[in-house]
Write a protein that holds these residues in place. Sequence first.
Motif, mmCIF file in Angstrom:
data_model
loop_
_atom_site.group_PDB
_atom_site.id
_atom_site.type_symbol
_atom_site.label_atom_id
_atom_site.label_comp_id
_atom_site.label_asym_id
_atom_site.label_seq_id
_atom_site.Cartn_x
_atom_site.Cartn_y
_atom_site.Cartn_z
ATOM 1 N N ILE A 173 35.819 45.318 40.995
ATOM 2 C CA ILE A 173 36.252 46.700 41.170
ATOM 3 C C ILE A 173 36.199 47.331 39.781
ATOM 4 C CG2 ILE A 173 38.130 48.249 41.795
ATOM 5 C CD1 ILE A 173 39.076 46.222 43.814
ATOM 6 N N GLY A 174 35.284 48.255 39.607
ATOM 7 C CA GLY A 174 35.070 48.801 38.273
ATOM 8 C C GLY A 174 34.613 47.699 37.333
ATOM 9 N N ASP A 175 35.289 47.570 36.211
ATOM 10 C CA ASP A 175 34.940 46.542 35.231
ATOM 11 C C ASP A 175 35.698 45.237 35.459
ATOM 12 O OD1 ASP A 175 33.200 48.266 33.935
ATOM 13 O OD2 ASP A 175 34.758 49.049 32.597
ATOM 14 N N LEU A 176 36.568 45.191 36.461
ATOM 15 C CA LEU A 176 37.381 44.003 36.690
ATOM 16 C C LEU A 176 36.655 42.985 37.557
ATOM 17 C CD1 LEU A 176 40.937 45.500 37.366
ATOM 18 C CD2 LEU A 176 40.209 44.205 35.341
ATOM 19 N N ARG A 177 36.607 41.751 37.100
ATOM 20 C CA ARG A 177 36.088 40.635 37.897
ATOM 21 C C ARG A 177 37.286 39.971 38.564
ATOM 22 N NH1 ARG A 177 33.502 38.412 32.465
ATOM 23 N NH2 ARG A 177 35.667 38.906 31.985
ATOM 24 N N ILE A 178 37.232 39.877 39.888
ATOM 25 C CA ILE A 178 38.404 39.434 40.649
ATOM 26 C C ILE A 178 38.054 38.221 41.502
ATOM 27 C CG2 ILE A 178 40.135 40.104 42.365
ATOM 28 C CD1 ILE A 178 39.661 43.020 41.522
ATOM 29 N N ASN A 179 38.880 37.189 41.416
ATOM 30 C CA ASN A 179 38.862 36.065 42.353
ATOM 31 C C ASN A 179 40.048 36.210 43.293
ATOM 32 O OD1 ASN A 179 36.625 34.836 41.200
ATOM 33 N ND2 ASN A 179 37.834 33.457 39.926
#
Length: 309
Positions: A173-179
């Motif tokens: 989401i945007g620049d965030l890498r999410i697990n």
Amino acid sequence: MTSRSTKVALTALAAVGATGVSTAVWGIGIERYLFTVRTRDVHVLPPGSQPLRVLHISDAHMAPWQHRKQEWIASLAGLKPDLVINTGDNLGHPRGLEGIRGALSAFRGVPGLYVHGSNDLVAPSPRNPLRYFLGPSSHTPAAAPLDTHALDTFLQDELGWRGLNNSTATFRIGDLRINAFGVDDAHRQWDDIPSLAPEIGKLKKRTDLTLGVTHAPYRRVLDAFVDFGANAILAGHTHGGQVRIPGSSKALVANCDIPLDQARGLSSWSHGGTAAPLNVSAGIGHSIYAPVRFGCRPEASLLTLLPRA
């Protein structure tokens, strides 16, 4: 001639009766419609990250005639969340999906995650409310099945949300890498932590945020999520106790083994020397067989995730 003590007793009895009636009128006729958004800031992102607005909804227990609830849930899209997390028990009636469509269609195109509660698979049934004081409720073998496939099709194909029932997901989401990872309803022992563990091991190691999602916040699940490296954990199921003593910090019951002072709201869960923020939603609805809220308004949570100090 009636004695003075008898008059006092009758007056007291009348007062108790009036209080009981007033409580029932409030809980059944008023408070269960006082929908509330609880807002909290949670500092879990890497330094320099942009805020992430997470809308946490849970336990709608939707019936098709509950139009006020449907309209309020739809209105939450106006909060402009970056991510929606739905911790289950969407359905409360065999035709509950009709109401869920009306409630959640406003979030089409907003990234979302969800897990199942038991009332996404089987319909609710009448229960003795006093039974909850004896411990977590048991299931009813004769409960009617619900159309879970249609629910999943709507959530995944139409809304674009990702199911996390004993599974994982990686996204941006945007620049965030999410697990993210989650389990199926632990209240029904449908959680499968042993099979989830190797899947978590396959997640991308370079990540900015790791989320754990569960319907029922049983200790075994929360402990495992902390061990798996969750930066934040989201759960539902408890209804916040549904009926609480006003002003009390503890629920009377939680229908699982979580400490009663953590059955609603934002707290911290620790295990093995590590801790993670835990948000337990008091939920939006109730069983159609227990249409009451007292000292525990129906709610959704808007969590603003911010950089760590």
